[in-house]
Design an enzyme around this catalytic site. Sequence first.
Site, PDB file in Angstrom:
ATOM      1  N   LYS A 277      -3.482  56.222 -16.880  1.00  0.00           N
ATOM      2  CA  LYS A 277      -4.536  57.269 -16.076  1.00  0.00           C
ATOM      3  C   LYS A 277      -5.653  57.569 -16.871  1.00  0.00           C
ATOM      4  O   LYS A 277      -6.712  57.748 -16.125  1.00  0.00           O
ATOM      5  CB  LYS A 277      -3.417  58.526 -15.720  1.00  0.00           C
ATOM      6  N   THR A 278      -5.487  58.047 -17.978  1.00  0.00           N
ATOM      7  CA  THR A 278      -6.761  58.395 -18.799  1.00  0.00           C
ATOM      8  C   THR A 278      -7.826  57.280 -18.590  1.00  0.00           C
ATOM      9  O   THR A 278      -9.028  57.544 -18.437  1.00  0.00           O
ATOM     10  CB  THR A 278      -6.475  58.654 -20.166  1.00  0.00           C
TER      11      THR A 278
ATOM     12  N   ASP B  58      -8.113  65.791 -14.060  1.00  0.00           N
ATOM     13  CA  ASP B  58      -6.849  65.093 -14.759  1.00  0.00           C
ATOM     14  C   ASP B  58      -5.678  66.112 -14.547  1.00  0.00           C
ATOM     15  O   ASP B  58      -5.778  67.203 -14.384  1.00  0.00           O
ATOM     16  CB  ASP B  58      -7.113  64.820 -16.201  1.00  0.00           C
ATOM     17  N   GLU B  59      -4.415  65.270 -14.728  1.00  0.00           N
ATOM     18  CA  GLU B  59      -3.302  66.089 -14.781  1.00  0.00           C
ATOM     19  C   GLU B  59      -3.221  67.024 -13.451  1.00  0.00           C
ATOM     20  O   GLU B  59      -2.861  68.452 -13.681  1.00  0.00           O
ATOM     21  CB  GLU B  59      -2.931  66.932 -16.222  1.00  0.00           C
TER      22      GLU B  59
ATOM     23  N   GLN C 232       5.954  64.075 -13.154  1.00  0.00           N
ATOM     24  CA  GLN C 232       5.934  64.708 -14.376  1.00  0.00           C
ATOM     25  C   GLN C 232       5.426  66.292 -14.253  1.00  0.00           C
ATOM     26  O   GLN C 232       4.709  66.695 -15.260  1.00  0.00           O
ATOM     27  CB  GLN C 232       4.997  63.927 -15.113  1.00  0.00           C
TER      28      GLN C 232
ATOM     29  N   ARG D  57       8.982  58.669 -22.794  1.00  0.00           N
ATOM     30  CA  ARG D  57       8.451  58.728 -24.015  1.00  0.00           C
ATOM     31  C   ARG D  57       8.780  57.748 -24.917  1.00  0.00           C
ATOM     32  O   ARG D  57       8.050  57.384 -25.930  1.00  0.00           O
ATOM     33  CB  ARG D  57       8.733  60.185 -24.858  1.00  0.00           C
TER      34      ARG D  57
END
Length: 722
Positions: free
Chosen positions: A36-37, A220-221, A251, A604
């Site tokens: 995503k980044t 973002d986020e 998330q 993770r």
Amino acid sequence: MQNALSLLNNLNPEQLRAVTFPNESALILAGAGSGKTRVLTTRIAWLLATGSVSPHAVLAVTFTNKAAKEMAHRLSTMVSANVKQMWLGTFHGLCCRFLRIHHRDAGLPENFRILDSADQLSVIKRLLKEWNIAESYIAPKALQGFINSHKENGLRANALTAKDEYHRHLIECFAHYDTRCRKEGVLDFAELLLRSYEVLQANEALRQHYQQRFRHILIDEFQDTNKLQYAWIKLLSAGGAAVFAVGDDDQSIYRFRGANVGNMSLLLKDFAICEPIKLEHNYRSHGIILKAANALISHNKNRLGKNLRTDSEDGEKIRFLSAENDYAESHFVIEEIQQLHRNGLNYNEIAVLYRNNAQSRILEQELFAQSIPYRIYGGLRFYERQEIKHALAYLRLAVNPQDNDAFLRIVNVPPRGIGAKTIENIQSYAVEEEISYFQAACQMAVRSPKIAAFINIIKELATQSAVLTLPEIVELAINNSQLIDYYQSQKTDQHERIDNLEELINAANAFRAEESGFMAVENPTPQAVLSVFLSNASLEAGEHQAGNNTDAVQLMTIHAAKGLEFDSVFLTGAEEGIFPSEYALAEKGGEEEERRLMYVAMTRAKKRLYISATLYRLLHGQSFYPVVSRFVEEIPDDFIHALSPIKHKEKERQLNDFIQNNHQNFDGFFIGENIRHEKFGTGVIINAIQKTDGSTNLLINFGSLGIKELNTHFAKDKLSKI
């Protein structure tokens, strides 16, 4: 244009669609490990490189300063445009920039000061003192949380309605606090955003200027945005700017900070976005881990929906252990870590995750004993935590009245009205008379009931330390100091701090002075055992954590793990009441947020995922016989390699055998036994109270139906053993 096309190299079809999306609003539903980044950064670079927008017209929002700096650096290497002309930063950073430029419109001095969280708390404490409001009535942290949460919802004190006398006082304090901050020209973090929003809303010329300036707003986020942040974005984009929001509703785990996962659905509706672009190709985890995570999160009803996939091999199954107790669980984790390290895996590629910080204590003890370097990511070691240091200081002062540091730490903690001036007088008198602070306080106590009350607590602990066992004296110190009452009144981090204090009692229960290496005599006195316990705690606290550049096992809460990845992950305490948390289950929407937290924990792991639970553990200072977490039950058996029986009949038989071999019979039932009630379904007996008539009141946890108390004489026909 050739340079622009080079930006698209190595993008998968989903990423390509997102990066090259037309100049209109879009929601990018980006799964864990889906890049995503990279997509967000490349989207900005694409817009700049193709001439779709100038840097001056770009507003990009991240959630950390670190992320903003990394994005700016990457953009500077990707395009020739002057990225410094962009507005790129966190919500707080961008609003601070806006208010610096328009301080007059905001009614602020040119050099207004920003209060960080600690500064804000200090101001609140000072004001409460000025207003003669006792901290025992309105705790500073409670007022701080009250103020910030309402500001983050866009509400001032005049918009609130009191539901009782206590809330009326909170609202009044909120209003007075706001007035004082305006007078002194200071802003807390929540005020930065609220003041910016209010200025834009009230000043049409200024609002139109920025609505026309910013043509592309990228966030973002996005799943972590709160109500006011969403309103701020909506206000700035009302001039026709394209909003490009990247996030993952699966998330969204920061509701306790005000995050509103519903903002994602609102964005689709408010900006007429037909459907989100889904980034479902995961570049992090092996197939089994992703399949298991997908199966788990599918149980959440209110989600936009996606399924992660990978080109990687399926890899190893998730290893699950149902250990006898929390010490056996810890031994298993440490042995596996040692084996992974022997096989060539660096320690820093291994993470141990837990739902709450109190769980770290036993793990830290084992890692310390085995000389395995470790680091608490985003937190403190157990014996370095504030509440633990406070409790131990009471014991240190009881054992050694010459301990001036311990005296200063707790003389007014919890607050008992012993002010700074009084403490200065005690110190001055002690220096003059060449005695300890405690001795000086004893002599001054005849003139001060508040000092006398504190002295009596310490003297009582000193007396009792000669006769009580270690767990008893630790529990007495926690109770007599009223630390638990104090943290309960704080309304912030209260569960975590109280859990830590209760875990200190568990540590005392498990402590063996003869094994510590400090005990030189046999049959030591209770005071000698206490002294050794305190020495051991100081040693563990004094051993500094491994530095960032040291190869060390990473310990952290699941919340702290978000955004990180590791070769191997151990998820401990997968039990009902711990994970999902009993506190979260009591709240509306709590179960789904806990499931999202489990999803974050699982994703993770890149190659290996371990999940563990126990048959028995000490929790809140009491024996607890937990049921395996519902989240483990939701993972299909095909994805799990069971190192011990975990589900249904096998798990229950193992648990019942363990209980019946070790514990008391209560009218034919055992604590920890799994039973079925004809009305309430399956449950586990968590406590039993024998009555004088020979019957027993059973406390039974029926999961989603809560805890019921049933009498065996009346309910026995409705109960059956599994």
